[in-house]
Design an enzyme around this catalytic site. Sequence first.
Site, short mmCIF file in Angstrom:
data_model
loop_
_atom_site.label_atom_id
_atom_site.label_comp_id
_atom_site.label_asym_id
_atom_site.label_seq_id
_atom_site.Cartn_x
_atom_site.Cartn_y
_atom_site.Cartn_z
N HIS A 148 -4.59 1.71 -2.56
CA HIS A 148 -5.19 2.00 -1.25
C HIS A 148 -6.72 2.05 -1.31
O HIS A 148 -7.37 2.21 -0.28
CB HIS A 148 -4.67 3.33 -0.69
CG HIS A 148 -3.21 3.31 -0.36
ND1 HIS A 148 -2.66 2.41 0.53
CD2 HIS A 148 -2.17 4.08 -0.80
CE1 HIS A 148 -1.34 2.62 0.62
NE2 HIS A 148 -1.03 3.63 -0.19
N ASP A 182 5.06 -1.60 -3.95
CA ASP A 182 5.06 -0.23 -3.45
C ASP A 182 5.62 -0.19 -2.02
O ASP A 182 5.55 -1.18 -1.29
CB ASP A 182 3.63 0.31 -3.47
CG ASP A 182 3.53 1.81 -3.29
OD1 ASP A 182 3.48 2.52 -4.31
OD2 ASP A 182 3.51 2.27 -2.12
N HIS A 184 4.33 1.26 0.38
CA HIS A 184 3.20 1.18 1.32
C HIS A 184 2.39 -0.09 1.09
O HIS A 184 2.28 -0.57 -0.05
CB HIS A 184 2.26 2.38 1.14
CG HIS A 184 2.95 3.70 1.28
ND1 HIS A 184 3.39 4.42 0.18
CD2 HIS A 184 3.29 4.41 2.38
CE1 HIS A 184 3.97 5.55 0.62
NE2 HIS A 184 3.92 5.55 1.93
N ASP A 271 8.40 4.22 -4.52
CA ASP A 271 8.60 5.14 -3.39
C ASP A 271 9.49 4.54 -2.30
O ASP A 271 9.71 5.17 -1.26
CB ASP A 271 7.27 5.66 -2.81
CG ASP A 271 6.14 4.66 -2.83
OD1 ASP A 271 6.39 3.48 -3.16
OD2 ASP A 271 5.00 5.03 -2.49
ZN LIG Z 1 3.27 4.20 -1.94
#
Ligand SMILES: [Zn+2]
Length: 329
Positions: A148, A182, A184, A271
Amino acid sequence: MASRSSFIVDHAHKAHDGAFGYGYPEIPARVDSIMASLERTGYEVEEFHSEPRDAIVSLHAHDMLNYIDRFCSSMDDSAAYPPVLPGTVRDGTGHPRSQTFCFDLSTPLARRTPEAAMAAAGLALEGAARVQAGTKFVYALCRPPGHHAGTDFFGGFCFFNNAALAADVLSKQGSVAILDLDYHHGNGTQQIFYERRDVLYVSTHADPTMAYPQISGFTNETGAGEGEGYNFNFPLPLNTDDRTYLEALPRAMESVWDFDPDFLVISLGLDGAMGDPVGTWSLSKESFEKSGEKVAEMGVPTLVIQEGGYNLRRLGDDVVAFLDAAQAS
Ligand SMILES: [Zn+2]
């Protein structure tokens, strides 16, 4: 002859700890969970430490590093969430005092966070160096995660972009595909390489209309300038299960195959697993095994960078399921 595979960890990650607040999931025990499973499976994990400040500022804004350093050194043993309002804050004299670089309200800083973040970046860079030296498969157990973090912003539990730093180094020697698995979207990684064609970014993730980071990860983000056509997003529904995921994965891999990279960098997030406190998917070990198999089929030198994954009861076993399959060829 270089060894076939190599697993590395830096226990300096423990410096990023503190009063993060109830339920904060990005904690040192994540590494313990992964280490326990790796050791149980018989993998040897080598300790490695470096503080690659110069390499970090080759990709991240110097001002952002200074901001993180200043913020952290002003703290005692507690932790704090940095302000997120963008722009320059002026003190009473009207002079710029500090700039904020954090883009969310979920990324705490503790006094020794810079040590841990720098160690994670160092581990990724060492992974890239080992791949360049001929090791076919490297796993860097990075913590805190990195995908991120962009050139001049941090957030999402991330400070420096470990995978991007490694990919940038590898790109000096050949073409690089980053496959981000991931839950995200890796908004930082996408931003860093958005206008480059020597590093492909491909990501499967939860639909950002609803899921974090919400600001990027849509299918119409395909790169810009020279990088147009070198960025591929595969957003998936919030209720994604093994079936949905394993239908989407081959499409994502096709983009990687078409690019025909010299090196593969995997942003490995777990995740998406059933029961993860941060995600909403219900993936079983099978999805991680299958994605590992797809990576092995590529047959190119591969660097796996640890990203998210927060269900400590299964995190380590899911990592091993992926790594076992990804090396088999
Ligand atoms: Zn994540």
